[in-house]
Enzyme design. Structure first.
Site, PDB file in Angstrom:
ATOM      1  N   LYS A 187      -8.394   0.542 -16.332  1.00 44.39           N
ATOM      2  CA  LYS A 187      -9.173   1.428 -17.195  1.00 44.39           C
ATOM      3  C   LYS A 187     -10.663   1.236 -16.931  1.00 44.39           C
ATOM      4  CE  LYS A 187     -10.206   2.709 -21.902  1.00 44.39           C
ATOM      5  NZ  LYS A 187      -9.985   2.576 -23.323  1.00 44.39           N
ATOM      6  N   GLU A 193      -9.124  -9.828 -11.829  1.00 43.06           N
ATOM      7  CA  GLU A 193      -7.838 -10.063 -11.144  1.00 43.06           C
ATOM      8  C   GLU A 193      -7.445  -8.839 -10.316  1.00 43.06           C
ATOM      9  OE1 GLU A 193      -8.471 -10.532 -14.388  1.00 43.06           O
ATOM     10  OE2 GLU A 193      -7.127 -12.021 -15.281  1.00 43.06           O
ATOM     11  N   GLY A 246      -5.861   0.607 -23.286  1.00 43.28           N
ATOM     12  CA  GLY A 246      -5.099   0.071 -22.154  1.00 43.28           C
ATOM     13  C   GLY A 246      -3.614  -0.083 -22.452  1.00 43.28           C
ATOM     14  N   ARG A 247      -3.278  -0.681 -23.591  1.00 44.08           N
ATOM     15  CA  ARG A 247      -1.861  -0.946 -23.889  1.00 44.08           C
ATOM     16  C   ARG A 247      -1.137   0.301 -24.387  1.00 44.08           C
ATOM     17  NH1 ARG A 247      -5.394  -3.552 -26.840  1.00 44.08           N
ATOM     18  NH2 ARG A 247      -5.592  -3.227 -29.079  1.00 44.08           N
ATOM     19  N   GLU A 332      -1.641  -7.958 -28.911  1.00 43.64           N
ATOM     20  CA  GLU A 332      -3.038  -7.602 -28.641  1.00 43.64           C
ATOM     21  C   GLU A 332      -3.545  -6.645 -29.726  1.00 43.64           C
ATOM     22  OE1 GLU A 332      -4.857  -7.610 -24.429  1.00 43.64           O
ATOM     23  OE2 GLU A 332      -4.651  -5.487 -24.885  1.00 43.64           O
ATOM     24  N   HIS A 363      23.059 -17.611 -24.517  1.00 40.68           N
ATOM     25  CA  HIS A 363      23.440 -18.901 -23.947  1.00 40.68           C
ATOM     26  C   HIS A 363      22.231 -19.797 -23.741  1.00 40.68           C
ATOM     27  CE1 HIS A 363      27.511 -17.390 -23.303  1.00 40.68           C
ATOM     28  NE2 HIS A 363      26.902 -16.240 -23.055  1.00 40.68           N
ATOM     29  N   LYS A 473     -12.573 -14.687 -20.647  1.00 43.93           N
ATOM     30  CA  LYS A 473     -13.031 -14.003 -19.418  1.00 43.93           C
ATOM     31  C   LYS A 473     -14.448 -14.462 -19.068  1.00 43.93           C
ATOM     32  CE  LYS A 473     -10.662  -9.569 -20.123  1.00 43.93           C
ATOM     33  NZ  LYS A 473     -10.851  -8.154 -20.380  1.00 43.93           N
TER      34      LYS A 473
END
Ligand code: F6P
Length: 499
Positions: A187, A193, A246-247, A332, A363, A473
């Site tokens: 965005k 990264e 973003g999400r 978030e 399990h 950040k």
């Protein structure tokens, strides 16, 4: 209404009947606490919600301005006051302010045209798609392609998010650089990264001798200038609106790899499924409104019974990435400690979302759900259609296990031996889809978005900012730049690692 404790005080007063008692006293319980929307069956009857509790929650939702906040959301008004902007993910699926809907349609048209050009060979013989992004720029597309693209095989799509070079290495293994499209999804187009992974991926292509490697790069962003400056040609930049968080962005051009891999029709069906859920959330009465009821369940356990977490278990391999997707969406959005207008809160806000895939999780982690000391409200998600051709026995066993877990958590089992006793009365919600197809998945994801929003309304918080991610950040940049003074313990780690 000031603090959460006072607002939700009713949850701590009075008796708390067991689930079995709630069924015993109310013959209409299943009918009242289950509903079908967009062919998705939502069963809240194995939670402690009652018509009385629902009435209380509805009163709070109203007092907290649900109608106005929802109108702001769908009307393209300021739904995110700390950043002074709207939150317009619903406009991407045609439910929003007319101008924003028109813009989203235009940008979708651009995305579609580029997909058609790629299909027609305009960028060469493309077989592999390397999607580079992180957080909301990766989790949504990854989920869509993994859930819906298994049998389609139009393109191999790999999503890389982690800056760990091992992740990029794995993503490109088996990819022919001459037949690969690099998709940079960000965005902001500044996320470190993503930018480093993009540079390394481009370097991999150049080293392999791909002519005009830059010409094989596509950018999905709300910062088209940033993408242009990075070196992506305007014709291959697919912008989306700054007001899409973003999400919440998989409906925008961030969904490009899914639209490319699954085809435009499938992408549109997904948007339509989401739009139908938008209308349900906007128009259904609160007592029959799936996202609202789910939010009431969330707050009942979080603030009423002090549950710290909620467990989400997909009994369908196609939804194995759903828990990670929901972690970002919910944590978030609602991991906040101040109100909408900056006042500190006096009780917990968003729960910790975690989960896995059934039956594997049975399990591994279900022991704690059945006999641990902590209360974990559980959510099961399953599909009636198996999505594979193996013997029916597989799906019967899968769904049988899913339903058995909900029944066992609720019923419990007495035993003279304390180690073998199950207290029972442990709550679960079950969501049963007709199939994992674009329309149902779109509706399901929109349901989760609105549930997250409804929780934020009840809590009086802003779900659309995420300032909590910034400090880390900044410090990482400080380490990178070598211009920040750190505490002794952090400095020792830096010395050990970097000398
Ligand atoms: O650091 C958190 C975050 O900003 C998320 O909200 C977002 O989805 C992710 O990083 C990626 O951001 P971008 O799409 O700008 O690269």
């Amino acid at each position: 209404m000031s603090g959460l404790r006072e607002r939700f005080g009713f949850l701590k007063s009075g008796s708390t009947p067991r689930l079995s008692e709630l069924f015993a006293v109310d013959p209409d319980r299943l009918a009242n606490l289950s509903l079908t929307e967009q062919d998705i069956y939502f069963d809240f009857s194995k939670t402690h919600l009652t018509p009385e509790l629902i009435a209380n929650f509805v009163g709070i939702a109203k007092a907290m301005g649900l109608d106005a906040r929802r109108d702001d959301l769908f009307g393209g008004r300021i739904a995110n006051p700390t950043e002074n902007r709207a939150a317009e993910h619903t406009a991407e699926r045609g439910e929003g302010a007319p101008d924003s809907v028109a813009l989203a349609k235009q940008l979708h048209g651009r995305m579609r045209a580029l997909i058609e050009a790629i299909e027609a060979g305009a960028l060469g013989d493309i077989r592999h798609v390397l999607h580079i992004g992180i957080g909301g720029s990766a989790l949504g597309p990854d989920l869509l392609v993994d859930a819906l693209g298994r049998d389609i095989g139009r393109y191999d799509v790999a999503v890389v998010s982690n800056v760990d070079g091992a992740a990029l290495k794995e993503a490109i293994s088996g990819f022919d650089p001459h037949k690969t499209l690099i998709v940079i999804a960000s965005k902001t187009f500044t996320t470190t990264e993503t930018m480093l992974n993009a540079e390394s991926a481009l370097g991999w292509m150049v080293e392999a001798g791909v002519e005009d490697a830059n010409g094989r790069v596509i950018a999905l962003t709300a910062n088209p200038q940033g993408a242009f400056d990075w070196g992506v040609d305007e014709t291959r930049i697919l912008p989306f609106s700054e007001t899409v968080g973003g999400r919440y962005s998989l409906w925008s051009s961030i969904g490009f790899p899914a639209a490319l891999a699954l085809g435009w029709t499938a992408f549109e069906e997904m948007l339509e499924g989401a739009a139908a859920m938008d209308r349900h959330f906007r128009l259904a009465p609160p007592e029959r409104n799936a996202p609202l009821l789910a939010a009431f369940v969330d707050q009942y356990y979080s603030l009423g019974r002090d549950a710290e977490t909620r467990g989400v278990f997909a009994y369908d391999e196609r939804l194995r990435l759903l828990p990670s997707y929901l972690q970002q969406l919910e944590m978030e959005s609602n991991g906040k400690s101040v109100t909408f207008d900056g006042k500190p809160l006096d009780a917990n806000t968003g729960a910790i979302t975690w989960g896995g895939v059934g039956t594997d999780a049975q399990h591994a982690v279900f022991q704690l759900l059945h006999q641990g000391t902590r209360l974990v409200p559980v959510e099961f998600i399953a599909s009636i259609d198996p999505g594979h051709e193996f013997d029916d026995a597989h799906h019967r066993q899968l769904l049988g296990n899913c339903f058995a877990q909900g029944a066992a958590l609720m019923a419990g089992k007495a035993s003279e031996d304390p180690a073998r006793a199950y207290a029972g009365d442990r709550p679960s919600t079950t969501i049963l889809l007709p199939d994992i197809d674009p329309r149902s998945l779109g509706a399901l994801l929109a349901f989760y978005e609105h549930r997250t929003f409804a929780n934020a309304v009840l809590l009086g918080i802003n779900p659309f900012d995420q300032f909590g991610v910034e400090l880390g950040k900044e410090m990482a940049k400080g380490i990178e730049g070598g211009n920040m003074i750190f505490d002794a313990s952090t400095q020792a780690l830096l010395d050990k690692a970097f000398g």
